[in-house]
Design a protein around this motif. Structure first.
Motif, mmCIF file in Angstrom:
data_model
loop_
_atom_site.group_PDB
_atom_site.id
_atom_site.type_symbol
_atom_site.label_atom_id
_atom_site.label_comp_id
_atom_site.label_asym_id
_atom_site.label_seq_id
_atom_site.Cartn_x
_atom_site.Cartn_y
_atom_site.Cartn_z
ATOM 1 N N ARG A 138 0.977 -1.563 10.691
ATOM 2 C CA ARG A 138 -0.348 -1.771 11.273
ATOM 3 C C ARG A 138 -0.254 -1.935 12.780
ATOM 4 N NH1 ARG A 138 -2.313 -6.185 6.734
ATOM 5 N NH2 ARG A 138 -2.941 -4.691 5.127
ATOM 6 N N GLN A 139 0.773 -2.641 13.234
ATOM 7 C CA GLN A 139 0.934 -2.879 14.669
ATOM 8 C C GLN A 139 1.230 -1.591 15.432
ATOM 9 O OE1 GLN A 139 3.949 -5.902 15.134
ATOM 10 N NE2 GLN A 139 2.896 -7.357 13.809
ATOM 11 N N VAL A 140 2.029 -0.707 14.856
ATOM 12 C CA VAL A 140 2.434 0.503 15.577
ATOM 13 C C VAL A 140 1.481 1.665 15.327
ATOM 14 C CG1 VAL A 140 4.849 -0.192 15.508
ATOM 15 C CG2 VAL A 140 3.967 1.337 13.726
ATOM 16 N N GLY A 141 0.440 1.457 14.504
ATOM 17 C CA GLY A 141 -0.535 2.517 14.267
ATOM 18 C C GLY A 141 -0.024 3.630 13.390
ATOM 19 N N ALA A 142 0.749 3.306 12.364
ATOM 20 C CA ALA A 142 1.290 4.311 11.450
ATOM 21 C C ALA A 142 0.184 4.870 10.554
ATOM 22 C CB ALA A 142 2.411 3.698 10.605
ATOM 23 N N PRO A 143 0.412 6.007 9.916
ATOM 24 C CA PRO A 143 -0.605 6.638 9.070
ATOM 25 C C PRO A 143 -1.068 5.736 7.931
ATOM 26 C CG PRO A 143 1.199 8.166 9.511
ATOM 27 C CD PRO A 143 1.627 6.833 10.031
ATOM 28 N N GLY A 144 -2.372 5.822 7.616
ATOM 29 C CA GLY A 144 -2.933 5.009 6.550
ATOM 30 C C GLY A 144 -2.368 5.357 5.189
ATOM 31 N N GLY A 145 -2.021 6.619 4.988
ATOM 32 C CA GLY A 145 -1.471 7.025 3.700
ATOM 33 C C GLY A 145 -0.152 6.346 3.395
ATOM 34 N N LEU A 146 0.693 6.190 4.406
ATOM 35 C CA LEU A 146 1.977 5.519 4.220
ATOM 36 C C LEU A 146 1.763 4.047 3.885
ATOM 37 C CD1 LEU A 146 5.047 5.275 4.376
ATOM 38 C CD2 LEU A 146 4.845 5.097 6.871
ATOM 39 N N LYS A 147 0.832 3.395 4.586
ATOM 40 C CA LYS A 147 0.545 1.994 4.290
ATOM 41 C C LYS A 147 0.000 1.842 2.878
ATOM 42 C CE LYS A 147 -1.968 1.742 8.043
ATOM 43 N NZ LYS A 147 -2.885 1.267 9.083
ATOM 44 N N ALA A 148 -0.840 2.794 2.452
ATOM 45 C CA ALA A 148 -1.407 2.722 1.106
ATOM 46 C C ALA A 148 -0.325 2.850 0.044
ATOM 47 C CB ALA A 148 -2.458 3.823 0.924
ATOM 48 N N ILE A 149 0.650 3.728 0.270
ATOM 49 C CA ILE A 149 1.734 3.901 -0.699
ATOM 50 C C ILE A 149 2.553 2.622 -0.812
ATOM 51 C CG2 ILE A 149 3.922 5.098 -1.126
ATOM 52 C CD1 ILE A 149 2.634 7.628 -0.007
ATOM 53 N N LEU A 150 2.906 2.029 0.326
ATOM 54 C CA LEU A 150 3.712 0.808 0.307
ATOM 55 C C LEU A 150 2.950 -0.368 -0.300
ATOM 56 C CD1 LEU A 150 5.420 1.102 3.793
ATOM 57 C CD2 LEU A 150 6.598 1.048 1.600
ATOM 58 N N GLU A 151 1.681 -0.537 0.111
ATOM 59 C CA GLU A 151 0.887 -1.651 -0.420
ATOM 60 C C GLU A 151 0.573 -1.456 -1.894
ATOM 61 O OE1 GLU A 151 -1.824 -3.672 2.949
ATOM 62 O OE2 GLU A 151 -2.291 -1.564 2.609
ATOM 63 N N GLY A 152 0.207 -0.226 -2.260
ATOM 64 C CA GLY A 152 -0.123 0.044 -3.651
ATOM 65 C C GLY A 152 1.078 -0.132 -4.564
ATOM 66 N N GLU A 153 2.234 0.385 -4.129
ATOM 67 C CA GLU A 153 3.447 0.217 -4.935
ATOM 68 C C GLU A 153 3.771 -1.253 -5.109
ATOM 69 O OE1 GLU A 153 8.274 0.968 -4.823
ATOM 70 O OE2 GLU A 153 7.066 1.140 -2.999
ATOM 71 N N SER A 154 3.715 -2.017 -4.019
ATOM 72 C CA SER A 154 4.056 -3.432 -4.082
ATOM 73 C C SER A 154 3.120 -4.193 -5.007
ATOM 74 C CB SER A 154 4.007 -4.044 -2.679
ATOM 75 O OG SER A 154 4.211 -5.440 -2.740
ATOM 76 N N LEU A 155 1.820 -3.918 -4.906
ATOM 77 C CA LEU A 155 0.849 -4.630 -5.731
ATOM 78 C C LEU A 155 1.084 -4.366 -7.211
ATOM 79 C CD1 LEU A 155 -1.721 -6.328 -6.059
ATOM 80 C CD2 LEU A 155 -3.041 -4.219 -5.786
ATOM 81 N N PHE A 156 1.236 -3.108 -7.574
ATOM 82 C CA PHE A 156 1.356 -2.770 -8.987
ATOM 83 C C PHE A 156 2.760 -3.038 -9.534
ATOM 84 C CE2 PHE A 156 -2.300 -0.126 -7.658
ATOM 85 C CZ PHE A 156 -3.243 -0.660 -8.530
ATOM 86 N N ASN A 157 3.793 -2.882 -8.700
ATOM 87 C CA ASN A 157 5.120 -3.171 -9.249
ATOM 88 C C ASN A 157 5.393 -4.673 -9.340
ATOM 89 O OD1 ASN A 157 6.170 -4.073 -6.762
ATOM 90 N ND2 ASN A 157 7.328 -2.214 -6.374
ATOM 91 N N ASP A 158 4.579 -5.493 -8.673
ATOM 92 C CA ASP A 158 4.637 -6.930 -8.938
ATOM 93 C C ASP A 158 4.320 -7.189 -10.408
ATOM 94 O OD1 ASP A 158 5.401 -7.741 -6.452
ATOM 95 O OD2 ASP A 158 3.424 -8.421 -5.811
ATOM 96 N N GLY A 159 3.277 -6.502 -10.890
ATOM 97 C CA GLY A 159 2.879 -6.684 -12.281
ATOM 98 C C GLY A 159 3.885 -6.110 -13.259
#
Length: 402
Positions: A138-159
């Protein structure tokens, strides 16, 4: 000093340390705040005579994990996640299973652990925790798609990771561990947890339709987050899966009720997540069993190398299946997804939960703890150089990525 006074001292020390380290992080932008918290916790834990009360794993799971998981689901960009649903689903399901199996096999043949201990070790560290990675992106302005993959994976693989851990531990404690028994247990705890979470989330959405005050919206979402976890935990289902399901329901349908995305509600959850993360990452360092970890330092380092290498299989294998030509998931995204697969609070809580279990190899929890700390220090400490090397700073997503 009474137990209540000791706990208050614990909160004061944690809060003061988190504040000071936040100020330090402004002068060291190359080191993520979460990494500084872990280092600070380790230094506090090494101070002679310091005996801060360490919260038990059950309390960590009950008090911290539901809030962190629910906040992640509430602030998730669901539209972007839906566009990346295939890679996220593959990483959070098959990716978790592959990680557990690969770590278990390599730990058995490479480190000499028995099969049960190796698979249990893999299930403890199966879930990723890329909080520091996402904040950096978020700080470096990276693509939203990459952030979505990392956040989505983390959220669901927690479960899924928590459900796999529960299934593996359950079959080990039965005295007759088997893959079939673990598989059936996984389906039970995950399926029941999902059903409970969907039900609690639906009730929360109905309640949100009748309120107009931000304070009541905050209270309802708190009840949904912790109620979903508790309801599932009481019936021995997966509380984390339940919170994920409930959070997604509220995030998806709660927006239709009015101010769910209002500044007060989101501000509250952002603040709560910040406080919970700060305390947890400090606890990672404070709770470090230094003496015991030194006795298995070689095993911990070897296990970390195994975990790091095992990450390549789901990332490059499964993301390769999701996008063979590399158009929607560029290679630099895959490299960052690989490097950003750090482990965090959930793995620590799971490791602590088996530390005193008589049916579990006592080395497993200490090795897992060492893997988490090494992950934070090595991968977290080099996040910014890796992001710069991959050209992710202030990158505008190309047309074909959208």
């Amino acid at each position: 000093m009474s137990s209540a006074q000791s706990f208050l001292l614990f909160l004061i020390v944690m809060g003061g340390a988190a504040t000071m380290l936040r100020l330090v992080s402004r002068t060291t932008p190359t080191v993520p705040y979460a990494v500084l918290l872990a280092i600070g916790g380790i230094l506090i834990g090494l101070i002679p005579g310091v005996r801060l009360p360490i919260l038990g794993p059950d309390l960590i799971l009950l008090a911290f994990v539901p809030g962190l998981v629910f906040e992640a689901s509430l602030t998730l960009d669901l539209d972007e996640v839906w566009r990346r649903v295939v890679p996220i689903s593959l990483l959070a399901t098959l990716g978790v299973f592959l990680t557990v199996v690969v770590i278990g096999v390599l730990a058995h043949f490479g480190l000499g652990l028995d099969w049960a201990s190796g698979i249990l070790l893999g299930s403890i560290v199966a879930a990723t925790d890329p909080i520091a990675v996402v904040n950096l992106l978020r700080q470096v302005g990276a693509p939203g798609g990459l952030k979505a993959i990392l956040e989505g994976e983390s959220l669901f693989n927690d479960g899924t990771g928590f459900a796999v851990f529960s299934a593996v531990l359950g079959t080990i404690m039965s005295g007759h561990p088997s893959a079939l028994d673990a598989g059936l247990r996984f389906l039970l705890v995950a399926g029941l947890g999902t059903a409970i979470g969907l039900g609690v989330g639906a009730v929360g959405v109905l309640l949100l339709r009748f309120v107009r005050e931000a304070e009541l919206e905050i209270m309802i979402t708190l009840v949904v987050a912790y109620g979903a976890y508790l309801a599932a935990d009481v019936v021995h289902a997966s509380g984390v899966v339940s919170v994920v399901a409930g959070g997604i329901v509220v995030a998806r349908y709660g927006n239709q009720t009015g101010r769910l995305k209002g500044t007060q509600l989101i501000g509250f959850w952002n603040l709560l997540a910040f406080v919970l993360n700060a305390i947890l990452f400090l606890m990672v360092g404070v709770a470090l069993p230094t003496a015991r970890l030194l006795s298995v330092a070689g095993l911990a380092l070897g296990a970390y190398v195994i975990m790091f290498a095992a990450r390549a299989i789901p990332v490059y294998g499964l993301l390769g299946l999701a996008d063979i030509r590399g158009l929607s998931i560029p290679w630099r995204w895959r490299h960052m997804t690989f490097w950003g697969g750090m482990r965090g609070a959930l793995s620590v809580a799971l490791a602590l939960s088996v530390a005193s279990n008589p049916g579990v190899n006592p080395r497993v929890s200490v090795i897992a703890y060492g893997m988490v700390v090494l992950s934070l220090l090595i991968q977290g400490g080099l996040l910014l150089p890796v992001a710069d090397l991959l050209g992710l700073r202030h990158v505008t997503p190309p047309a074909e990525v959208e």
